[in-house]
Design a protein around this motif. Structure first.
Motif, PDB file in Angstrom:
ATOM      1  N   SER A 363       8.878  -1.758  36.052  1.00  0.00           N
ATOM      2  CA  SER A 363       8.402  -2.608  35.065  1.00  0.00           C
ATOM      3  C   SER A 363       9.271  -2.847  33.665  1.00  0.00           C
ATOM      4  CB  SER A 363       6.952  -1.988  34.351  1.00  0.00           C
ATOM      5  OG  SER A 363       7.236  -0.743  33.669  1.00  0.00           O
ATOM      6  N   ASP A 387      -0.445  -3.477  32.964  1.00  0.00           N
ATOM      7  CA  ASP A 387       0.538  -4.222  32.114  1.00  0.00           C
ATOM      8  C   ASP A 387       1.860  -4.309  32.247  1.00  0.00           C
ATOM      9  OD1 ASP A 387      -1.715  -4.252  30.356  1.00  0.00           O
ATOM     10  OD2 ASP A 387      -1.549  -2.195  29.541  1.00  0.00           O
ATOM     11  N   ASN A 389       5.325  -5.670  33.043  1.00  0.00           N
ATOM     12  CA  ASN A 389       6.055  -6.597  32.031  1.00  0.00           C
ATOM     13  C   ASN A 389       6.583  -7.955  33.344  1.00  0.00           C
ATOM     14  OD1 ASN A 389       6.103  -5.342  29.709  1.00  0.00           O
ATOM     15  ND2 ASN A 389       7.893  -3.970  30.306  1.00  0.00           N
TER      16      ASN A 389
END
Length: 447
Positions: A363, A387, A389
């Motif tokens: 990420s 979440d 990226n």
């Protein structure tokens, strides 16, 4: 007759013997038993068919195959179990002695053996140690999980022979004897489909040193130093400066001594291989290899196939085969090690491993992530619901063929693409070697 064949003859005298599993090791066991043992009977038990004629098995050898192949183990005095066989019943419930080639071989030659295990790196480290010993003129032999059954080398062992053995968790699972020099490289989640929980897997691995004596030595990762063992402990680390052997920036520090790894002259990629070299250097120091000899041999060592192996450059993209990768840590190291990594291919058989560490690492990178197969689907779904990226750089394809095709389209020129699945190959390919070979063929087809 050397001490091994004499031991085997006495051990099997007038005993009923079962060879459980008739693959490479089972056939090796039969060959040695047929030649030297003095047993009352030999029975071969395997889930798969065993052809009597092609294996030149006499009628005196009984063959049991199919689903019932483990039903009568307690009828035998001794059962030689092959590493790939999972016992249906708890060993404590069996009224027979479960042993193996490794158990017998180590009982005879343990004082001459360096045994290497760990979740990752054991093939590289054991091959490197053997290569350095051989190139330095030592009388040495190599066997074990590398693909050579230990019985195949037993007749060649002399009193001064140094034996290097790569050891898997399956070979170690029921061991009650440990080698003179034990190496425990690391310990990650692996083989949970077989062991169920991490502690059982770790317990199998710990047998590499559990039965050592005061005159023996254990070379172990600093993060997993055991307590209450008799042998002399030498810790190795690339993160803890107070380890007995500390490797950093290409330097291996041991007490007042420092060895500079000739980084620009070796073919082993990655900082994780500096750790492997530090372990090999520690073993070779103990076995009498001089520093100049070690360096000369290290520079001629060729990395094993499917371990960050450079495959080809196609249309400006460099492709690397790290099919051996079946854990988060190795996939992370692959991204760190290949030059200018632009894409990673991950996924395979789902063994229930926790991929949080790998997902969190990916990420914070900017590389493309191509997921495939069942574990890849789980990773992909986890990323898409988190979440992560720039999740648009994460893709899913069903199989390796589509993954390579997609990688060729989305990997920027001047970057690298690495197959580092962090997953097992079983059920999709015969083994990680076949997976790597298929990857190489797919890359070649891109040309």
């Amino acid at each position: 007759m050397n001490k091994f064949t004499e031991y085997l003859k006495n051990y099997t005298e007038n005993k009923s013997i079962c060879i459980l599993g008739f693959g490479r090791e089972g056939r090796s066991t039969y060959k040695m038993l047929e030649k030297y043992c003095n047993c009352s009977s030999i029975t071969i038990c395997d889930l798969n068919p065993v052809d009597r004629q092609s294996n030149t098995l006499p009628e005196t050898v009984k063959i049991v195959t199919g689903e019932i192949y483990q039903d009568s183990l307690s009828d035998f005095d001794i059962v030689f179990k092959s590493p790939g066989i999972v016992l249906k019943d708890d060993i404590a419930l069996l009224d027979c002695e479960i042993t193996s080639e490794t158990q017998i071989f180590f009982s005879v030659f343990g004082s001459q053996i360096t045994g290497i295990t760990g979740t990752k790196g054991k093939s590289t480290v054991s091959s490197l140690i053997y290569h350095i010993l051989k190139e330095s003129g030592h009388d040495c032999l190599f066997a074990g999980n590398i693909g050579i059954p230990v019985f195949d080398i037993a007749e060649s062992v002399n009193k001064n022979t140094q034996i290097v053995c790569e050891l898997s968790c399956h070979q170690l699972e029921y061991m009650t004897v440990s080698p003179h020099i034990a190496v425990m490289l690391n310990l990650y989640e692996e083989h949970l489909d077989h062991y169920g929980k991490m502690e059982k897997y770790a317990a199998a691995k710990r047998n590499v040193y559990k039965h050592q004596h005061e005159c023996d030595s254990l070379i172990v990762n600093y993060d997993i130093i055991p307590e209450n063992i008799k042998s002399d402990i030498i810790s190795v680390s690339n993160s803890a400066e107070n380890a007995d052997v500390y490797v950093s920036g290409g330097d291996v520090s041991s007490g007042c001594n420092k060895y500079a790894i000739p980084v620009d002259e070796i073919k082993l990629l990655g900082i994780h291989n500096h750790y492997n070299i530090a372990v090999a250097k520690t073993v070779c120091d103990m076995l009498g290899v001089g520093e100049d000899e070690f360096t000369r041999a290290l520079c001629t060592f060729n990395p094993l196939a499917h371990r960050l192996e450079f495959v080809a450059e196609v249309n400006g993209v460099r492709y690397y085969d790290d099919s051996i990768s079946t854990a988060c840590a190795t996939a992370i190291e692959a991204v760190k090690s290949v030059p200018s990594c632009g894409t990673i291919l991950i996924g395979g058989m789902d063994r229930g491993i926790d991929y949080t560490e790998l997902i969190e690492f990916l990420s914070v990178t900017d590389i493309n992530v191509i997921c495939m197969e069942t574990s890849g689907r789980r990773i992909f779904d986890t990323i898409k619901s988190s979440d992560f990226n720039f999740s648009e750089r994460v893709h899913f394809t069903e199989h390796l063929e589509e993954a390579v095709a997609l990688a060729s389209e989305i990997t920027e020129k001047g970057k690298s693409c690495v197959l580092s699945p962090a997953s097992a190959s079983y059920g999709i390919f015969r083994n990680f070697e076949e997976r790597g070979d298929v990857f190489k063929a797919l890359v070649a087809a891109l040309k």
